[in-house]
Design an enzyme around this catalytic site. Structure first.
Site, mmCIF file in Angstrom:
data_model
loop_
_atom_site.group_PDB
_atom_site.id
_atom_site.type_symbol
_atom_site.label_atom_id
_atom_site.label_comp_id
_atom_site.label_asym_id
_atom_site.label_seq_id
_atom_site.Cartn_x
_atom_site.Cartn_y
_atom_site.Cartn_z
ATOM 1 N N SER A 195 -6.205 -3.293 4.781
ATOM 2 C CA SER A 195 -5.789 -2.051 4.109
ATOM 3 C C SER A 195 -6.804 -1.651 3.049
ATOM 4 C CB SER A 195 -4.428 -2.286 3.449
ATOM 5 O OG SER A 195 -4.108 -1.239 2.538
ATOM 6 N N TYR A 237 1.546 -7.913 -2.276
ATOM 7 C CA TYR A 237 1.289 -7.383 -0.925
ATOM 8 C C TYR A 237 -0.216 -7.156 -0.744
ATOM 9 C CZ TYR A 237 0.160 -3.694 2.342
ATOM 10 O OH TYR A 237 -0.459 -2.953 3.314
ATOM 11 N N LYS A 270 -3.422 -9.100 1.663
ATOM 12 C CA LYS A 270 -4.442 -8.475 2.526
ATOM 13 C C LYS A 270 -5.830 -9.057 2.186
ATOM 14 C CE LYS A 270 -1.926 -5.618 4.919
ATOM 15 N NZ LYS A 270 -1.666 -5.911 6.342
HETATM 16 C C1 WQD Z 1 0.701 8.317 -1.244
HETATM 17 C C2 WQD Z 1 0.722 9.300 -2.402
HETATM 18 C C3 WQD Z 1 2.140 8.628 -4.222
HETATM 19 C C4 WQD Z 1 5.966 8.952 -2.209
HETATM 20 C C5 WQD Z 1 0.622 2.533 0.367
HETATM 21 C C6 WQD Z 1 0.093 1.118 0.358
HETATM 22 C C7 WQD Z 1 -0.930 0.956 1.452
HETATM 23 C C8 WQD Z 1 -0.283 1.308 2.760
HETATM 24 C C9 WQD Z 1 0.096 2.778 2.706
HETATM 25 C C10 WQD Z 1 1.023 -0.314 3.959
HETATM 26 C C11 WQD Z 1 0.693 8.595 -3.765
HETATM 27 C C12 WQD Z 1 2.636 9.913 -3.591
HETATM 28 C C13 WQD Z 1 4.606 8.949 -2.475
HETATM 29 C C14 WQD Z 1 6.807 9.902 -2.844
HETATM 30 C C15 WQD Z 1 4.884 10.822 -3.949
HETATM 31 N N1 WQD Z 1 0.859 0.513 2.945
HETATM 32 N N2 WQD Z 1 4.084 9.875 -3.326
HETATM 33 N N3 WQD Z 1 6.225 10.815 -3.689
HETATM 34 O O1 WQD Z 1 0.684 4.244 -2.114
HETATM 35 O O2 WQD Z 1 -1.329 5.473 -1.089
HETATM 36 O O3 WQD Z 1 -0.417 3.413 0.018
HETATM 37 O O4 WQD Z 1 1.084 2.901 1.651
HETATM 38 O O5 WQD Z 1 0.289 -0.522 4.880
HETATM 39 O O6 WQD Z 1 -1.375 -0.374 1.509
HETATM 40 O O7 WQD Z 1 -0.554 0.877 -0.869
HETATM 41 O O8 WQD Z 1 0.906 5.514 0.073
HETATM 42 O O9 WQD Z 1 2.532 7.178 0.911
HETATM 43 O O10 WQD Z 1 3.279 5.507 -0.867
HETATM 44 O O11 WQD Z 1 1.727 7.348 -1.491
HETATM 45 O O12 WQD Z 1 4.379 11.648 -4.714
HETATM 46 O O13 WQD Z 1 8.050 9.945 -2.651
HETATM 47 O O14 WQD Z 1 1.957 10.012 -2.364
HETATM 48 O O15 WQD Z 1 2.250 8.711 -5.639
HETATM 49 O O16 WQD Z 1 -0.091 9.387 -4.645
HETATM 50 P P1 WQD Z 1 -0.062 4.693 -0.915
HETATM 51 P P2 WQD Z 1 2.207 6.375 -0.308
#
Ligand code: WQD
Length: 341
Positions: free
Chosen positions: A127, A152, A156
């Site tokens: 990741s 988590y 990785k």
């Molecule tokens: C993306 C953006 C949030 C939800 C994570 C893990 C990564 C992989 C993918 C597993 C951020 C914003 C999110 C919401 C929001 N996981 N957001 N409202 O955190 O980049 O990555 O998921 O394989 O390893 O770290 O993904 O989709 O959670 O967030 O504003 O209800 O969307 O703040 O900026 P992230 P995400």
């Protein structure tokens, strides 16, 4: 190349099911092994429907060494793609030992069985989280890994090192780590897609569940970041594009085209997209109005991260092809099908 057999551990999950479809359609024999601890059979049934046949499925836990040995005795695997792991960032902070035991032991069991078998091609689902917070963007495979912000993310980093060290020590084991950015979307058939358990952590399933009425309101976590519109930037990669990168990587290994016994590739589009841009694109391409509001920043979020994907393009012959708009249409079609609409 004679027909090759690939083990997809965690193959009933979101990414594993899409990879299974692309591998099978590329002519590989695929065996799915999953303990269904983090998903139900929806995606497995969808994979069988897309491929028009019952796919070999072994219900097992990779933390059970005996089960792993039995699996390796049953099939002549040429490669394994390892997805079977827990992946909720927040949960890993609350329950680190659950994550270290499951995510590390399952991979050690697979690698030890590979060692005993005299070698294996091993593809690890890594990741972009290993890059942590950086202002040197886009990130390349040579960008430094940072201190993980969650157990988590640390699993990785540790699994990449376990694979690297196993390749060095045990003849016949070769490894590729694919560092995903943000996988989103669903298969165009709407027969497989993302199935988060409970309240989604990730952005796109929360968007689609809000649009379908399962969630009241989407919170956009933070609008005061140093970015053009104040919201975080990510590299959102279509799940089918991501799956096809796995086919390219497995083929590279099976056809002995690796340049080093251990290789790392970024799997991203190279295009940063903000949360607000994604929300607006979703509303526009699907003709729906989303109920959303700004909320405080989410602890642990990095401001921005996106890939330099040129190495994967050059060495794997892979490039993301689907637009964010196509991906968001597929995500919405999947959510509507789940709701029976
Ligand atoms: C993306 C953006 C949030 C939800 C994570 C893990 C990564 C992989 C993918 C597993 C951020 C914003 C999110 C919401 C929001 N996981 N957001 N409202 O955190 O980049 O990555 O998921 O394989 O390893 O770290 O993904 O989709 O959670 O967030 O504003 O209800 O969307 O703040 O900026 P992230 P995400």
């Amino acid at each position: 190349m004679s027909k090759k057999t690939v083990l997809v551990s965690g193959g009933a999950g979101f990414i594993g099911s899409h990879v299974t479809v692309e591998l099978a359609q590329a002519g590989y024999d695929v065996v799915i092994a999953d303990n269904f601890s983090n998903c139900d059979e929806t995606n497995y049934r969808g994979v069988c429907a897309i491929l028009g046949r019952e796919m070999p499925l072994v219900r097992m836990d990779f933390c059970d060494r005996g089960a792993v040995d039995a699996l390796f005795a049953q099939y002549p695997f040429d490669a394994v793609i390892h997805f079977a792991a827990f992946k909720a960032v927040g949960e890993s902070v609350a329950e680190p030992l659950k994550y270290y035991r499951n995510n590390l032991l399952s991979f050690v069991n697979i690698l030890d069985a590979a060692r005993e078998k005299g070698g294996l091609n091993v593809l690890f689902s890594s990741s972009a989280t290993v890059y942590g917070e950086t202002d040197r963007l886009p990130v390349t495979e040579a960008s430094p890994r940072q201190e993980a912000k969650s157990p988590y993310g640390n699993t990785k980093v540790m699994c990449e090192d376990i694979l690297r060290d196993s390749v060095k020590a045990y003849p016949g084991i070769r490894g590729i780590a694919l560092r995903y950015f943000n996988p989103i979307g669903a298969h165009p058939s709407a027969l497989i897609g993302e199935l988060p358990r409970g309240v989604p952590n990730n952005l796109v399933p929360f968007i689609t569940q809000t649009a379908i009425g399962k969630r009241e309101c989407l919170s956009v976590f933070g609008n005061d970041y140093p970015t053009p519109d104040g919201t975080c930037l990510r590299d959102y990669i279509d799940i089918v594009d991501l799956a096809r990168a796995h086919v390219c990587a497995v083929t590279r290994m099976c056809e002995d085209r690796m340049k080093e016994p251990y290789e790392i590739f970024n799997v991203g589009t190279g295009r940063p997209v903000s949360v607000l841009e994604l929300v607006n694109a979703f509303e526009k391409v699907n003709g729906v109005k989303l109920n959303w509001k700004f909320a405080p920043r989410r602890p642990g979020d990095v401001t921005a991260i996106w890939a330099d994907p040129t190495l994967a393009e050059k060495e794997l012959g892979w490039k993301a092809e689907r637009s964010v708009e196509d991906t968001l249409k597929a995500a919405w079609a999947w959510e509507r099908r789940l709701a029976g609409k």
